[in-house]
Design a protein around this motif. Structure first.
Motif, PDB file in Angstrom:
ATOM      1  N   SER A   1       2.838   8.263   5.365  1.00 57.56           N
ATOM      2  CA  SER A   1       2.245   8.001   6.677  1.00 57.56           C
ATOM      3  C   SER A   1       1.072   7.024   6.539  1.00 57.56           C
ATOM      4  O   SER A   1       0.956   6.068   7.310  1.00 57.56           O
ATOM      5  CB  SER A   1       1.777   9.313   7.294  1.00 57.56           C
ATOM      6  N   LEU A   2       0.229   7.261   5.570  1.00 55.44           N
ATOM      7  CA  LEU A   2      -0.927   6.400   5.334  1.00 55.44           C
ATOM      8  C   LEU A   2      -0.500   4.995   4.930  1.00 55.44           C
ATOM      9  O   LEU A   2      -1.011   4.007   5.452  1.00 55.44           O
ATOM     10  CB  LEU A   2      -1.819   7.026   4.264  1.00 55.44           C
ATOM     11  N   LEU A   3       0.439   4.899   4.019  1.00 57.74           N
ATOM     12  CA  LEU A   3       0.903   3.589   3.549  1.00 57.74           C
ATOM     13  C   LEU A   3       1.583   2.809   4.670  1.00 57.74           C
ATOM     14  O   LEU A   3       1.394   1.598   4.780  1.00 57.74           O
ATOM     15  CB  LEU A   3       1.840   3.757   2.347  1.00 57.74           C
ATOM     16  N   ASN A   4       2.343   3.501   5.513  1.00 58.62           N
ATOM     17  CA  ASN A   4       3.013   2.824   6.634  1.00 58.62           C
ATOM     18  C   ASN A   4       1.999   2.335   7.653  1.00 58.62           C
ATOM     19  O   ASN A   4       2.199   1.292   8.283  1.00 58.62           O
ATOM     20  CB  ASN A   4       4.018   3.754   7.301  1.00 58.62           C
ATOM     21  N   SER A   5       0.895   3.045   7.824  1.00 57.88           N
ATOM     22  CA  SER A   5      -0.129   2.611   8.785  1.00 57.88           C
ATOM     23  C   SER A   5      -0.923   1.420   8.276  1.00 57.88           C
ATOM     24  O   SER A   5      -1.544   0.717   9.055  1.00 57.88           O
ATOM     25  CB  SER A   5      -1.066   3.769   9.113  1.00 57.88           C
ATOM     26  N   LYS A   6      -0.904   1.178   6.968  1.00 61.45           N
ATOM     27  CA  LYS A   6      -1.653   0.068   6.374  1.00 61.45           C
ATOM     28  C   LYS A   6      -0.832  -1.218   6.336  1.00 61.45           C
ATOM     29  O   LYS A   6      -1.341  -2.244   5.931  1.00 61.45           O
ATOM     30  CB  LYS A   6      -2.096   0.423   4.944  1.00 61.45           C
ATOM     31  N   LYS A   7       0.435  -1.141   6.710  1.00 63.88           N
ATOM     32  CA  LYS A   7       1.294  -2.345   6.665  1.00 63.88           C
ATOM     33  C   LYS A   7       1.067  -3.221   7.847  1.00 63.88           C
ATOM     34  O   LYS A   7       0.705  -2.883   8.895  1.00 63.88           O
ATOM     35  CB  LYS A   7       2.774  -1.934   6.609  1.00 63.88           C
TER      36      LYS A   7
ATOM     37  N   LYS B   1      -3.179   2.456  -5.506  1.00 60.94           N
ATOM     38  CA  LYS B   1      -3.284   1.002  -5.408  1.00 60.94           C
ATOM     39  C   LYS B   1      -3.992   0.536  -4.131  1.00 60.94           C
ATOM     40  O   LYS B   1      -4.333  -0.637  -4.023  1.00 60.94           O
ATOM     41  CB  LYS B   1      -1.886   0.368  -5.431  1.00 60.94           C
ATOM     42  N   LEU B   2      -4.191   1.443  -3.177  1.00 57.28           N
ATOM     43  CA  LEU B   2      -4.806   1.050  -1.903  1.00 57.28           C
ATOM     44  C   LEU B   2      -6.189   0.469  -2.121  1.00 57.28           C
ATOM     45  O   LEU B   2      -6.999   1.014  -2.846  1.00 57.28           O
ATOM     46  CB  LEU B   2      -4.943   2.261  -0.971  1.00 57.28           C
ATOM     47  N   LYS B   3      -6.443  -0.631  -1.466  1.00 56.31           N
ATOM     48  CA  LYS B   3      -7.745  -1.283  -1.536  1.00 56.31           C
ATOM     49  C   LYS B   3      -8.604  -0.945  -0.316  1.00 56.31           C
ATOM     50  O   LYS B   3      -9.812  -1.014  -0.360  1.00 56.31           O
ATOM     51  CB  LYS B   3      -7.581  -2.806  -1.630  1.00 56.31           C
ATOM     52  N   GLU B   4      -7.942  -0.604   0.799  1.00 56.82           N
ATOM     53  CA  GLU B   4      -8.650  -0.300   2.033  1.00 56.82           C
ATOM     54  C   GLU B   4      -9.246   1.102   1.969  1.00 56.82           C
ATOM     55  O   GLU B   4      -8.739   1.982   1.295  1.00 56.82           O
ATOM     56  CB  GLU B   4      -7.707  -0.377   3.249  1.00 56.82           C
ATOM     57  N   ALA B   5     -10.299   1.294   2.740  1.00 53.73           N
ATOM     58  CA  ALA B   5     -10.924   2.608   2.838  1.00 53.73           C
ATOM     59  C   ALA B   5      -9.986   3.567   3.569  1.00 53.73           C
ATOM     60  O   ALA B   5      -9.238   3.170   4.460  1.00 53.73           O
ATOM     61  CB  ALA B   5     -12.242   2.503   3.576  1.00 53.73           C
ATOM     62  N   VAL B   6     -10.040   4.809   3.171  1.00 50.78           N
ATOM     63  CA  VAL B   6      -9.246   5.856   3.797  1.00 50.78           C
ATOM     64  C   VAL B   6     -10.227   6.868   4.392  1.00 50.78           C
ATOM     65  O   VAL B   6     -11.258   7.167   3.781  1.00 50.78           O
ATOM     66  CB  VAL B   6      -8.323   6.534   2.753  1.00 50.78           C
TER      67      VAL B   6
END
Length: 88
Positions: free
Chosen positions: A82-88, A18-23
């Protein structure tokens, strides 16, 4: 019936999808490798056209070839959280 690990793995996959931001590319390769290994083990992928992008994917997957499927799921979940928590 799915184990708790399988359920957590599927939920992590859904949330990452569901992430919209670039990784970052290196993180994407790790997610790819853990996902493929969790689902297919160390069975080598077969690409009709092995371009640079697919070569990086294969390399990332083969780097974890000795990891168990459950360990790959756990690493995927940890990295996803970890990735999802950094995007919050």
């Amino acid at each position: 019936m799915d184990s708790d690990l399988d359920i957590a793995f599927k939920e992590a996959f859904i949330e990452i999808s569901k992430l919209k931001e670039a990784v970052a590319p290196d993180v994407m390769l790790k997610l790819y490798a853990y996902n493929k290994h969790a689902n297919f083990g160390s069975n080598s992928p077969h690409y009709e056209k092995l371009d640079v992008r697919n070569a990086f994917k294969v390399n990332a997957w083969m780097q974890i070839k000795d990891m168990s499927s459950n360990d790959a799921k756990q690493e995927y979940i940890k990295l996803a959280k970890s990735l999802l928590n950094s995007k919050k």
